[in-house]
Structure formats: structure tokens, C-alpha cells
Design an enzyme around this catalytic site. Structure first.
Site, PDB file in Angstrom:
ATOM      1  N   CYS A 134       0.875  -1.227  -0.058  1.00 35.88           N
ATOM      2  CA  CYS A 134      -0.070  -0.043   0.014  1.00 35.88           C
ATOM      3  C   CYS A 134       0.942   1.107   0.081  1.00 35.88           C
ATOM      4  O   CYS A 134       1.286   1.735   1.109  1.00 35.88           O
ATOM      5  CB  CYS A 134      -0.879  -0.008   1.387  1.00 35.88           C
ATOM      6  SG  CYS A 134      -1.946   1.378   1.330  1.00 35.88           S
ATOM      7  N   CYS A 137      -0.317   4.115   2.160  1.00 32.75           N
ATOM      8  CA  CYS A 137      -0.295   3.930   3.701  1.00 32.75           C
ATOM      9  C   CYS A 137       1.206   4.096   3.955  1.00 32.75           C
ATOM     10  O   CYS A 137       1.650   4.758   5.087  1.00 32.75           O
ATOM     11  CB  CYS A 137      -0.546   2.571   3.990  1.00 32.75           C
ATOM     12  SG  CYS A 137      -1.918   1.796   3.268  1.00 32.75           S
ATOM     13  N   ASP A 138       2.340   3.687   3.254  1.00 32.74           N
ATOM     14  CA  ASP A 138       3.672   3.593   3.564  1.00 32.74           C
ATOM     15  C   ASP A 138       4.787   4.426   3.032  1.00 32.74           C
ATOM     16  O   ASP A 138       5.824   4.540   3.436  1.00 32.74           O
ATOM     17  CB  ASP A 138       3.918   2.262   3.440  1.00 32.74           C
ATOM     18  CG  ASP A 138       3.357   1.225   4.306  1.00 32.74           C
ATOM     19  OD1 ASP A 138       2.808   1.823   5.409  1.00 32.74           O
ATOM     20  OD2 ASP A 138       3.158   0.164   4.099  1.00 32.74           O
TER      21      ASP A 138
END
Ligand code: NAP
Length: 306
Positions: A134, A137-138
Site C-alpha cells: 500500500c 499507507c507507507d
């Protein structure tokens, strides 16, 4: 078991939220059950360049929030639970969660799909330690660092472009010499000076003690192996439908639930919408359309089975 809903929607991604909106607008007593994050996979993407109207300040997360609010405003109820068992036979369907058991006259399955693993050595061991599925997300963890993206589809190329906002360099490793992604995405990626490509190659192994240090690549044409030093590796090699709950209960093909064009499965009163069903185009727009159709036909089913 307090009440029998008109419809229970399993999954709160774009398909489920859209089904919720349409069902609640039809004054169906509607419950959406979601085990994790509303918005599903859509929340893992930053830019939705192909969702009509999403031109300004519209990320996967903002669109999902709006979709949820819209469904809520029309009266859809929401609960967080993980469904572990379903009984789809009969006029009242039973959905058993970890927290509660629910009943409804119709069920709309909108459970979506999970990212696939690529299958290289240490992929699971280094997940969360440099390996991610993701980018939204990261990506931030890799500011000014070097990352690899594995895959050549829409997800891989969309996220590679997104990652260039953070990373110093993004290397796309693809197993063939041509991308599967939409041409407009390809053009953007090829024009981006921060993106490099390694063609005809797969990842054999991720190396690192506590944290990813490098990838061992294998050229599929020559058989040669090489090292790619990276701080992060984002894997986007497709998705697996989340359908194991329905195995043996619904007709499926390669784990995708088979429906007709009205989203009806082979069991009366049970519908499927979005990425979990067998279809040729898996996008937010087609998930939302599936949800709208499923709820509309579910309402018709209720009228006919009064
Ligand atoms: P996808 O279209 O199935 O592409 C998967 C990519 O990973 C392909 O390039 C494939 O290579 C490669 N691959 C598969 N298994 C591999 C493995 N074990 N090791 C290395 N590479 C592997 O999946 P996706 O890109 O996640 O897209 C899924 C669906 O969502 C598609 O329908 C897509 O259109 C849609 N989507 C749309 C958007 C958008 O429109 N903005 C964004 C994201 C996703 P080959 O090409 O050689 O098969």
C-alpha cells in the site's frame, strides 16, 4: 438477534457503500458490515484519475468518506464485525460475525479482494520491514530513499507515479517487456525522470536482517541474477477475491463469485458486487455501479417475496 434487515451488505468498499446508498434511498432497512476500513482498496490509492468528476481534492480516502456519509445520511446502518459463517438458504439469511449474528432477507456480498503476494523468498518475513502492499499507507517512510515497485498493471504504475512524490528513485521491476497498465499511465510513467524500469525480470529473494536491504532479481530471458539495492519494495501483482466464506455455497470461477448482469448469484436473494465477482473490469466506477444494481434488484426481489 434483534431484527431482520431487508438487506445486509458484507463489505464497506465502493461496491458496498454504493449498494448501501441505493438500498437506503429505497427505504430498505440496511446494514453494512465491514471488518476493517470503510472504502476498502480505494483508500489505498491517492489519485483516482479515472473516476468521473474526481478532478480536485479527491483521493481514494476522501471519496470513500463521502460515499459513506451519503449512505449514512439516507439511513444505512454500519457495524464493524468480521463475518465467519453464512447460511444463505431460505427466506431469512443468517450471517454470523465474531461479535454478533445478523439476519436479513437479502444479502449483498461486496467483500472485495486482497493484494496477492508475488511469491519471492522472504516476502512475508520482510512484510512491514521494507515490503509493502500500500503506497498511500507507507510511501512517507521512504522519503528521499530508493524503492522498487513490482508489477506492470494499473496498480503498479499508478502507485509508482505516486511514490515519486516521496522517494528519490522508483524502479519498476516487471516480468515482461511491456506494461499491462492503461496507456495514459504508461505515458506518465515513461516521462517521469524518477522512474526506471527493469524489464523481463522477477524478484527471486528479498535480503535483509531486520529490514529490507536489497532484492535479488532474475532476468527471465538470460537467467542471470542481479542485485537491486532498495530501501523499500512495493508489490502490486494483482488481487485475490475474498470469497472463501462462500465456497460450496455459491457458484464461483477461480474464486470469483458468478452473477448475472443483475448481480444475482445462483442463490435467491443473494447478490454479489464489486471485485469479488467475476467480471472484466475491476475499478471503483464498476464497483459502485455493481452496488447500485445489486441494491435495486434486491429491492425488487423483496417486493416480489412479500
Ligand atoms: P493486474 O492488472 O492483474 O496486473 C498485475 C501485474 O502484476 C501484471 O503486470 C502482471 O504481469 C504482474 N504479475 C502478476 N503476478 C506476478 C508475479 N507473481 N510476479 C511478478 N509480477 C506479477 O493487477 P492490478 O494492476 O492490481 O489491477 C487489478 C485491477 O484493478 C485491474 O482490473 C485494474 O484495471 C484495476 N485497477 C485500476 C486502476 C485505475 O484504473 N486507476 C488502478 C488500480 C487497479 P503480466 O502483465 O505479465 O501479467
Amino acid at each position: 438477534m434483534a431484527q431482520i434487515y431487508d438487506t445486509i451488505i458484507i463489505g464497506g468498499g465502493p461496491a458496498g457503500l454504493s449498494a448501501g446508498l441505493y438500498a437506503a434511498r429505497s427505504r430498505m432497512n440496511t446494514l453494512i458490515i465491514e471488518r476493517a476500513k470503510y472504502g476498502g482498496q480505494a483508500t489505498t490509492t491517492d489519485e483516482l484519475e479515472n473516476y468521473p468528476g474526481s478532478i480536485e481534492e479527491c483521493t481514494g480516502t476522501t471519496l470513500s468518506k463521502r460515499m459513506k456519509k451519503q449512505a449514512e445520511d439516507f439511513g444505512t446502518k454500519f457495524t464493524k464485525d468480521e463475518i465467519v459463517e453464512v447460511n444463505l438458504e431460505g427466506d431469512v439469511k443468517v450471517v454470523k460475525g465474531k461479535k454478533e449474528t445478523y439476519e436479513a432477507k437479502t444479502i449483498i456480498i461486496a467483500t472485495g479482494a486482497n493484494p496477492k503476494l508475488s511469491g519471492f523468498k522472504n516476502e512475508t518475513e520482510l512484510r512491514g520491514k521494507g515490503i509493502s502492499y500500500c503506497a498511500t499507507c507507507d510511501a512517507d517512510f521512504f522519503t528521499d530513499l530508493d524503492v522498487a515497485v513490482i508489477g506492470g498493471g494499473d496498480s503498479a504504475i499508478t502507485e509508482a507515479i505516486y511514490l515519486t512524490k516521496f522517494a528519490e528513485k522508483v524502479t519498476v521491476v516487471h516480468r515482461r517487456d511491456a506494461l499491462r497498465a492503461a496507456k495514459s499511465l504508461q505515458e506518465k510513467a515513461f516521462a517521469n525522470p524518477k522512474i526506471d524500469f527493469i524489464w523481463n525480470s522477477t524478484v527471486e529473494e528479498a535480503v535483509g536482517d531486520e529490514i529490507l536491504e536489497k532484492l535479488i532479481l532474475k532476468n527471465k530471458l538470460t537467467g542471470e541474477t542481479s542485485e537491486l539495492k532498495v530501501d523499500g519494495c512495493f508489490v502490486f501483482v494483482g488481487y485475490d477475491p475474498i470469497s472463501s466464506l462462500f465456497e460450496g455455497k455459491l457458484d464461483m470461477e477461480k474464486d470469483y463469485i458468478i452473477t448475472d448482469e443483475d448481480m444475482q448469484t445462483n442463490v435467491a436473494g443473494v447478490f454479489a458486487a464489486g471485485d469479488v465477482r467475476k467480471k472484466s473490469l475491476r475499478q471503483v466506477i464498476t464497483a459502485a455501479a455493481d452496488g447500485a444494481i445489486a441494491a435495486t434488484i434486491a429491492e425488487r426481489y423483496l417486493e416480489e417475496h412479500k
